[in-house]
Design a protein around this motif. Structure first.
Motif, PDB file in Angstrom:
ATOM      1  N   ARG A  53       0.679  -0.829   0.486  1.00 34.83           N
ATOM      2  CA  ARG A  53      -0.015  -0.012  -0.139  1.00 34.83           C
ATOM      3  C   ARG A  53       0.852   1.109  -0.057  1.00 34.83           C
ATOM      4  O   ARG A  53       0.650   2.416   0.732  1.00 34.83           O
ATOM      5  CB  ARG A  53      -0.999   0.002   1.599  1.00 34.83           C
ATOM      6  N   MET A  54       1.624   0.884  -0.923  1.00 34.36           N
ATOM      7  CA  MET A  54       2.722   2.481  -0.877  1.00 34.36           C
ATOM      8  C   MET A  54       2.974   2.928  -2.069  1.00 34.36           C
ATOM      9  O   MET A  54       2.968   4.277  -2.213  1.00 34.36           O
ATOM     10  CB  MET A  54       4.133   2.006  -0.623  1.00 34.36           C
ATOM     11  N   LEU A  55       2.060   2.148  -3.285  1.00 35.46           N
ATOM     12  CA  LEU A  55       2.698   3.122  -4.386  1.00 35.46           C
ATOM     13  C   LEU A  55       1.031   1.943  -5.012  1.00 35.46           C
ATOM     14  O   LEU A  55       0.511   0.906  -5.107  1.00 35.46           O
ATOM     15  CB  LEU A  55       3.452   2.210  -5.210  1.00 35.46           C
ATOM     16  N   ARG A  56       0.730   2.720  -6.436  1.00 35.88           N
ATOM     17  CA  ARG A  56      -0.322   2.779  -7.180  1.00 35.88           C
ATOM     18  C   ARG A  56       0.359   3.303  -8.634  1.00 35.88           C
ATOM     19  O   ARG A  56       1.576   4.182  -8.692  1.00 35.88           O
ATOM     20  CB  ARG A  56      -2.245   3.144  -7.361  1.00 35.88           C
ATOM     21  N   PHE A  57      -0.234   2.131 -10.294  1.00 30.35           N
ATOM     22  CA  PHE A  57       0.780   2.305 -10.881  1.00 30.35           C
ATOM     23  C   PHE A  57      -0.745   1.875 -12.470  1.00 30.35           C
ATOM     24  O   PHE A  57      -1.020   1.247 -11.970  1.00 30.35           O
ATOM     25  CB  PHE A  57       2.229   1.241 -10.793  1.00 30.35           C
ATOM     26  N   TYR A  58       0.001   1.943 -13.228  1.00 33.54           N
ATOM     27  CA  TYR A  58      -0.080   1.491 -14.808  1.00 33.54           C
ATOM     28  C   TYR A  58       0.660   1.049 -15.523  1.00 33.54           C
ATOM     29  O   TYR A  58       1.359   1.801 -15.221  1.00 33.54           O
ATOM     30  CB  TYR A  58      -1.449   2.400 -15.112  1.00 33.54           C
ATOM     31  N   LEU A  59       0.928   0.101 -15.576  1.00 34.44           N
ATOM     32  CA  LEU A  59       2.184  -0.748 -16.325  1.00 34.44           C
ATOM     33  C   LEU A  59       1.669  -0.798 -17.644  1.00 34.44           C
ATOM     34  O   LEU A  59       0.845  -1.993 -17.654  1.00 34.44           O
ATOM     35  CB  LEU A  59       2.777  -1.323 -15.607  1.00 34.44           C
ATOM     36  N   PRO A  60       1.807  -0.418 -18.772  1.00 31.27           N
ATOM     37  CA  PRO A  60       1.895  -0.838 -20.340  1.00 31.27           C
ATOM     38  C   PRO A  60       2.562  -2.457 -21.002  1.00 31.27           C
ATOM     39  O   PRO A  60       3.814  -2.531 -19.651  1.00 31.27           O
ATOM     40  CB  PRO A  60       2.535   0.778 -20.727  1.00 31.27           C
ATOM     41  N   GLU A  61       1.847  -2.371 -21.623  1.00 30.50           N
ATOM     42  CA  GLU A  61       2.049  -4.478 -22.059  1.00 30.50           C
ATOM     43  C   GLU A  61       3.675  -3.426 -22.428  1.00 30.50           C
ATOM     44  O   GLU A  61       4.778  -4.746 -22.350  1.00 30.50           O
ATOM     45  CB  GLU A  61       1.596  -4.722 -22.976  1.00 30.50           C
ATOM     46  N   ASP A  62       4.146  -2.615 -22.879  1.00 28.47           N
ATOM     47  CA  ASP A  62       6.086  -2.877 -24.125  1.00 28.47           C
ATOM     48  C   ASP A  62       6.351  -1.646 -23.175  1.00 28.47           C
ATOM     49  O   ASP A  62       6.182  -0.470 -22.147  1.00 28.47           O
ATOM     50  CB  ASP A  62       5.826  -2.525 -25.502  1.00 28.47           C
ATOM     51  N   PRO A  63       7.745  -2.405 -22.166  1.00 25.71           N
ATOM     52  CA  PRO A  63       8.399  -1.791 -20.743  1.00 25.71           C
ATOM     53  C   PRO A  63       9.052  -0.596 -21.426  1.00 25.71           C
ATOM     54  O   PRO A  63       9.200   0.397 -20.658  1.00 25.71           O
ATOM     55  CB  PRO A  63       9.898  -2.785 -20.624  1.00 25.71           C
ATOM     56  N   GLY A  64       9.498  -0.174 -22.552  1.00 28.25           N
ATOM     57  CA  GLY A  64       9.708   1.372 -23.360  1.00 28.25           C
ATOM     58  C   GLY A  64       8.406   2.230 -23.467  1.00 28.25           C
ATOM     59  O   GLY A  64       8.948   3.251 -23.598  1.00 28.25           O
ATOM     60  N   GLU A  65       7.108   2.057 -23.362  1.00 33.32           N
ATOM     61  CA  GLU A  65       5.942   2.592 -23.340  1.00 33.32           C
ATOM     62  C   GLU A  65       6.395   3.214 -21.699  1.00 33.32           C
ATOM     63  O   GLU A  65       6.383   3.001 -21.015  1.00 33.32           O
ATOM     64  CB  GLU A  65       5.045   2.491 -23.710  1.00 33.32           C
ATOM     65  N   GLU A  66       5.209   4.531 -21.553  1.00 34.36           N
ATOM     66  CA  GLU A  66       5.307   4.892 -20.341  1.00 34.36           C
ATOM     67  C   GLU A  66       4.380   4.529 -19.601  1.00 34.36           C
ATOM     68  O   GLU A  66       3.309   4.549 -19.873  1.00 34.36           O
ATOM     69  CB  GLU A  66       4.593   6.897 -20.848  1.00 34.36           C
ATOM     70  N   ALA A  67       4.914   4.429 -18.335  1.00 39.51           N
ATOM     71  CA  ALA A  67       3.871   4.224 -17.116  1.00 39.51           C
ATOM     72  C   ALA A  67       3.353   5.090 -16.484  1.00 39.51           C
ATOM     73  O   ALA A  67       4.190   6.181 -16.124  1.00 39.51           O
ATOM     74  CB  ALA A  67       4.651   3.337 -16.113  1.00 39.51           C
ATOM     75  N   MET A  68       2.397   5.247 -15.332  1.00 36.90           N
ATOM     76  CA  MET A  68       2.137   6.032 -15.034  1.00 36.90           C
ATOM     77  C   MET A  68       1.954   5.254 -13.138  1.00 36.90           C
ATOM     78  O   MET A  68       2.080   4.400 -13.177  1.00 36.90           O
ATOM     79  CB  MET A  68       0.497   6.168 -14.721  1.00 36.90           C
ATOM     80  N   PHE A  69       2.868   6.508 -12.452  1.00 32.31           N
ATOM     81  CA  PHE A  69       2.928   5.779 -10.701  1.00 32.31           C
ATOM     82  C   PHE A  69       2.275   7.368  -9.948  1.00 32.31           C
ATOM     83  O   PHE A  69       2.328   7.886 -10.307  1.00 32.31           O
ATOM     84  CB  PHE A  69       4.494   6.144 -10.098  1.00 32.31           C
ATOM     85  N   GLN A  70       2.182   6.636  -9.205  1.00 40.03           N
ATOM     86  CA  GLN A  70       1.861   7.694  -7.599  1.00 40.03           C
ATOM     87  C   GLN A  70       2.338   7.100  -6.133  1.00 40.03           C
ATOM     88  O   GLN A  70       1.070   5.464  -5.833  1.00 40.03           O
ATOM     89  CB  GLN A  70       0.226   7.992  -8.107  1.00 40.03           C
ATOM     90  N   PHE A  71       3.152   7.460  -5.585  1.00 39.03           N
ATOM     91  CA  PHE A  71       3.436   6.866  -4.294  1.00 39.03           C
ATOM     92  C   PHE A  71       1.588   7.455  -3.181  1.00 39.03           C
ATOM     93  O   PHE A  71       1.188   8.316  -3.592  1.00 39.03           O
ATOM     94  CB  PHE A  71       4.292   7.469  -3.137  1.00 39.03           C
ATOM     95  N   LEU A  72       1.269   6.599  -2.841  1.00 36.46           N
ATOM     96  CA  LEU A  72       0.142   6.717  -1.762  1.00 36.46           C
ATOM     97  C   LEU A  72       0.351   7.462  -0.212  1.00 36.46           C
ATOM     98  O   LEU A  72       1.762   5.968   0.507  1.00 36.46           O
ATOM     99  CB  LEU A  72      -0.611   5.450  -1.518  1.00 36.46           C
TER     100      LEU A  72
END
Length: 111
Positions: free
Chosen positions: A83-102
């Motif tokens: 419960r420290m982070l929420r995120f969205y990871l795309p399928e390709d590791p080279g694409e931008e992912a979204m992160f937010q610390f809780l």
């Protein structure tokens, strides 16, 4: 040593280290969790005055923390379980992912 003003720096709050997060994350999540966590904090600090959503590719986080992309994916999943982070990871590791610390974090060591 004086800092060269034009030189880019990566900064993270020292209290995270003092509070025991390196050992805590290694024990609770896995080896490599601390460098990934620290890199994510540095990226958040570079982009936001207060913790907020930020983007970075998994490849960028992996390169900046010295681990493989699959380790980054496992660590961020572990940070979500803690419960420290929420995120969205795309399928390709080279694409931008979204992160937010809780926040606020609950330090592993008492004051």
């Amino acid at each position: 040593m004086p800092r060269i003003l034009d030189e880019p720096v990566a900064e993270s709050p020292l209290w995270l280290e003092v509070a025991g997060y390196p050992a805590y994350l290694t024990e609770r999540i896995r080896q490599g969790a601390w460098p990934v966590f620290k890199k994510l904090v540095e990226l958040d600090c570079a982009r936001n005055a207060r913790p907020d959503m930020f983007t970075a590719s998994v490849s960028e986080v992996a390169a900046g923390s010295g681990v493989e992309a699959k380790v980054v994916e496992r660590v961020v999943t572990g940070l979500r379980k803690e419960r420290m982070l929420r995120f969205y990871l795309p399928e390709d590791p080279g694409e931008e992912a979204m992160f937010q610390f809780l926040v606020p974090f609950r330090p592993p060591i008492e004051p």
